[in-house]
Design an enzyme around this catalytic site. Structure first.
Site, PDB file in Angstrom:
ATOM      1  N   ASN A   9      -0.661 -11.292  -6.328  1.00  0.00           N
ATOM      2  CA  ASN A   9      -0.829 -10.336  -5.240  1.00  0.00           C
ATOM      3  C   ASN A   9      -2.300  -9.921  -5.235  1.00  0.00           C
ATOM      4  O   ASN A   9      -2.728  -9.149  -6.087  1.00  0.00           O
ATOM      5  CB  ASN A   9       0.085  -9.130  -5.490  1.00  0.00           C
ATOM      6  N   LYS A  11      -3.861  -8.137  -3.145  1.00  0.00           N
ATOM      7  CA  LYS A  11      -4.122  -6.814  -2.557  1.00  0.00           C
ATOM      8  C   LYS A  11      -5.286  -6.921  -1.550  1.00  0.00           C
ATOM      9  O   LYS A  11      -5.406  -7.937  -0.884  1.00  0.00           O
ATOM     10  CB  LYS A  11      -4.379  -5.786  -3.668  1.00  0.00           C
ATOM     11  N   HIS A  94       6.054  -3.102  -1.592  1.00  0.00           N
ATOM     12  CA  HIS A  94       5.178  -2.861  -2.744  1.00  0.00           C
ATOM     13  C   HIS A  94       4.929  -1.349  -2.885  1.00  0.00           C
ATOM     14  O   HIS A  94       4.833  -0.636  -1.884  1.00  0.00           O
ATOM     15  CB  HIS A  94       3.853  -3.599  -2.567  1.00  0.00           C
ATOM     16  N   GLU A  96       2.390   0.350  -3.467  1.00  0.00           N
ATOM     17  CA  GLU A  96       1.211   0.870  -2.751  1.00  0.00           C
ATOM     18  C   GLU A  96       1.526   1.085  -1.273  1.00  0.00           C
ATOM     19  O   GLU A  96       1.018   2.016  -0.654  1.00  0.00           O
ATOM     20  CB  GLU A  96       0.021  -0.082  -2.956  1.00  0.00           C
ATOM     21  N   GLU A 166       8.526  -3.455 -10.694  1.00  0.00           N
ATOM     22  CA  GLU A 166       7.160  -3.022 -10.968  1.00  0.00           C
ATOM     23  C   GLU A 166       7.118  -1.510 -11.189  1.00  0.00           C
ATOM     24  O   GLU A 166       7.028  -0.736 -10.221  1.00  0.00           O
ATOM     25  CB  GLU A 166       6.254  -3.358  -9.782  1.00  0.00           C
ATOM     26  N   GLY A 172      -1.893  -1.701 -12.388  1.00  0.00           N
ATOM     27  CA  GLY A 172      -3.336  -1.474 -12.371  1.00  0.00           C
ATOM     28  C   GLY A 172      -3.824  -0.498 -13.426  1.00  0.00           C
ATOM     29  O   GLY A 172      -4.971  -0.048 -13.372  1.00  0.00           O
ATOM     30  N   SER A 213       0.283  -4.760 -14.778  1.00  0.00           N
ATOM     31  CA  SER A 213      -0.653  -5.081 -15.861  1.00  0.00           C
ATOM     32  C   SER A 213      -0.263  -6.331 -16.653  1.00  0.00           C
ATOM     33  O   SER A 213      -0.450  -6.373 -17.871  1.00  0.00           O
ATOM     34  CB  SER A 213      -0.841  -3.880 -16.784  1.00  0.00           C
TER      35      SER A 213
HETATM   36  P1  PGA Z   1      -1.498  -5.295 -11.604  1.00  0.00           P
HETATM   37  O1  PGA Z   1      -0.715  -5.192 -10.196  1.00  0.00           O
HETATM   38  O2  PGA Z   1      -1.146  -6.648 -12.201  1.00  0.00           O
HETATM   39  O3  PGA Z   1      -2.952  -5.213 -11.238  1.00  0.00           O
HETATM   40  O4  PGA Z   1      -1.021  -4.180 -12.456  1.00  0.00           O
HETATM   41  C1  PGA Z   1       0.594  -5.668 -10.041  1.00  0.00           C
HETATM   42  C2  PGA Z   1       1.068  -5.464  -8.626  1.00  0.00           C
HETATM   43  O5  PGA Z   1       0.718  -4.446  -8.010  1.00  0.00           O
HETATM   44  O6  PGA Z   1       1.792  -6.303  -8.068  1.00  0.00           O
END
Ligand code: PGA
Length: 255
Positions: A9, A11, A94, A96, A166, A172, A213
């Site tokens: 992903n 983003k 997601h 976000e 998640e 992140g 992460s």
């Molecule tokens: P990250 O994000 O691996 O940077 O923690 C995962 C995601 O948001 O799908």
């Protein structure tokens, strides 16, 4: 036996030229790994260029969101047929999008319906926030997101859907869940909700990913767990060697 699945992903990172560069760096290493479904999910604006670069490879392409309507006066939105012309997959719900763009279980549900109607495989994201986690509400929250997100959905088979667990506190932050902890949520909550909605056979066919992460050096811990079938990778999917390492770890977990 569920085939491992690793999706990147991206983003809101990578212009078209940057995206082209990153994909050219990744393709040889990804192509060298078999037995894993590998998927890149760049920003919308990169999809056309990346679709061309992935032609003839076994690397799949996905969008990060979409609207549920097939067309209409929805300024700034992208429709299921637009996505389906270029992609096989679409990330939906997601955290976000839930946190910053008003996505709810109800809109996720409409989008999942639309994705399936256009032969897209939705990668549906669920997961609790830090506050919910600390209050011991993980199972309740994830179960609700699963039930409401999938209400009324029918699947031709388990490969038509992918779920990503998640935990928001792990995204992140560099603070990943543990393999055991994530596996327990998948086993006790996600597969239970899948079985209630689709029956026990299909619930065993759906790939469930862990995200939050995931890096080259912790991926194997998740892939070793029986109910975790792969990863949704954010930050580490923006560097070719890191993402390739995660895909290799997924292949190794099958050996
Ligand atoms: P990250 O994000 O691996 O940077 O923690 C995962 C995601 O948001 O799908």
């Amino acid at each position: 036996m569920r085939k491992p699945f690793v999706a990147g992903n991206w983003k809101m990172y990578k212009t078209v030229s940057e995206a082209r560069h990153l994909v050219s760096e990744m393709v040889p290493g990804l192509q060298a790994v078999s037995g894993v479904d590998k998927v890149l999910c760049p920003p919308f604006i990169d999809l056309l260029a990346i679709a061309a670069l992935l032609e003839g490879t076994d690397i799949g392409l996905g969008a990060q969101n979409m609207h549920w309507e097939a067309s209409g006066a929805f300024t700034g939105e992208v429709s299921p047929p637009m996505v389906a012309e270029l992609c096989k997959y679409v990330i939906l719900g997601h955290s976000e999008r839930r946190a910053y763009f008003g996505e709810t279980d109800a809109t996720v549900n409409r989008k999942v319906q639309a994705a399936l109607a256009h032969n897209l495989v939705p990668i549906v994201c669920v997961g609790e926030t830090l506050t919910e986690y600390e209050a011991g509400r993980t199972n309740e929250v994830v179960f609700r997101q699963m039930k409401l997100g999938l209400t009324g959905i029918e699947l031709p088979d388990g490969n038509a859907l992918v779920v990503a667990y998640e935990p928001v506190w792990a995204i992140g932050t560099g603070r990943a869940a543990t393999g055991k902890g994530a596996n327990a949520v998948v086993a006790d909550v996600i597969r239970v909700a899948l079985a209630e909605q689709f029956g026990s056979q299909v619930s065993q066919e759906v790939r469930v990913l862990y995200g939050g992460s995931v890096k080259g050096d912790n991926a194997a811990e998740f892939f070793a767990e029986p109910e975790i079938d792969g990863a949704l990778v954010g930050g580490a999917s923006l560097k070719a060697p890191d993402f390739i390492r995660i895909v290799q770890a997924a292949a190794a977990s099958q050996a």
